[in-house]
Enzyme design. Structure first.
Site, PDB file in Angstrom:
ATOM      1  N   CYS A 134      -2.212  -0.653   7.694  1.00  0.00           N
ATOM      2  CA  CYS A 134      -1.399   0.896   7.473  1.00  0.00           C
ATOM      3  C   CYS A 134      -1.543   1.521   8.780  1.00  0.00           C
ATOM      4  O   CYS A 134      -0.797   2.239   9.120  1.00  0.00           O
ATOM      5  CB  CYS A 134      -1.938   1.751   6.568  1.00  0.00           C
ATOM      6  SG  CYS A 134      -1.568   0.897   4.712  1.00  0.00           S
ATOM      7  N   HIS A 190       0.795  -1.214   0.154  1.00  0.00           N
ATOM      8  CA  HIS A 190      -0.111   0.024   0.196  1.00  0.00           C
ATOM      9  C   HIS A 190       0.894   1.325  -0.060  1.00  0.00           C
ATOM     10  O   HIS A 190       2.094   1.119   0.468  1.00  0.00           O
ATOM     11  CB  HIS A 190      -1.022   0.051   1.198  1.00  0.00           C
ATOM     12  CG  HIS A 190      -2.085  -1.029   1.112  1.00  0.00           C
ATOM     13  ND1 HIS A 190      -3.094  -0.936   2.040  1.00  0.00           N
ATOM     14  CD2 HIS A 190      -2.249  -2.050   0.412  1.00  0.00           C
ATOM     15  CE1 HIS A 190      -3.820  -1.864   1.843  1.00  0.00           C
ATOM     16  NE2 HIS A 190      -3.377  -2.704   0.821  1.00  0.00           N
ATOM     17  N   GLU A 237       0.991   3.829   1.890  1.00  0.00           N
ATOM     18  CA  GLU A 237       1.506   4.356   3.223  1.00  0.00           C
ATOM     19  C   GLU A 237       2.654   3.316   3.591  1.00  0.00           C
ATOM     20  O   GLU A 237       3.627   3.967   4.010  1.00  0.00           O
ATOM     21  CB  GLU A 237       0.438   4.058   4.271  1.00  0.00           C
ATOM     22  CG  GLU A 237      -1.019   4.902   3.911  1.00  0.00           C
ATOM     23  CD  GLU A 237      -2.054   4.100   3.156  1.00  0.00           C
ATOM     24  OE1 GLU A 237      -3.182   4.249   3.768  1.00  0.00           O
ATOM     25  OE2 GLU A 237      -1.678   3.195   2.298  1.00  0.00           O
ATOM     26  N   CYS A 260      -6.116   1.870   5.920  1.00  0.00           N
ATOM     27  CA  CYS A 260      -6.707   0.596   6.447  1.00  0.00           C
ATOM     28  C   CYS A 260      -6.103   0.260   7.577  1.00  0.00           C
ATOM     29  O   CYS A 260      -5.340   0.783   8.064  1.00  0.00           O
ATOM     30  CB  CYS A 260      -6.502  -0.518   5.255  1.00  0.00           C
ATOM     31  SG  CYS A 260      -4.683  -1.139   5.292  1.00  0.00           S
TER      32      CYS A 260
END
Length: 150
Positions: free
Chosen positions: A87, A54, A56, A84
């Site tokens: 993260c 992801h 992040e 999410c």
């Protein structure tokens, strides 16, 4: 916040680039305490065949590598979509000082939606959280991305 400068425009650039690569258009930027961008990334889960890639996570990894530390005290994270649960946990573990995010994510968000990671007693660090930063543009990117795939 005197002298505040948002870096959401840079995160949005990363999101656009991710979308052009066929990734879900999410971008993230890590800014050091002096206000300088030290890492930026867009989603790369498909490209890297990695469910943890992801935006992040990739930005945090790069910022930690640059800092030579697993923690980033005083650093800010800008991300175009509500993080999410995975993260959010990484943000807490990295000791990010301030989290700025754009669009909320009712389906998979882990900050204001769903598991609300930062509210748990197991969460040892809670950043300052600022939401709805350039949310309209972030939402437009996501909606147009998914509409093109239907």
């Amino acid at each position: 916040m005197s002298g505040f400068r948002s870096h959401m425009d840079t995160a949005l650039d990363e999101a656009r680039a991710a979308g052009l690569r066929g990734e879900v258009p999410v971008g993230a930027v890590v800014v050091n305490p002096e206000g300088r961008v030290v890492a930026r990334a867009g989603n790369r889960t498909r490209e890297l065949n990695d469910p943890t890639a992801h935006a992040e996570i990739l930005a945090l990894r790069a910022a930690c590598a640059a800092a030579g530390s697993e923690r980033l005290p005083g650093h800010d994270l800008y991300v175009t979509l509500e993080p999410c649960a995975m993260c959010a946990a990484a943000i807490a573990n990295a000791r990010i000082a301030r989290l700025y995010y754009g669009a909320t994510d009712p389906k998979s968000g882990g900050v204001a939606q769903g598991p609300r990671i930062f509210t748990h007693s197991q969460c040892h660090h809670v950043p300052e959280i600022y939401d709805d930063i350039a949310a309209g543009e972030a939402e437009r990117l996501l909606k147009s991305f998914f509409a093109a795939r239907r």
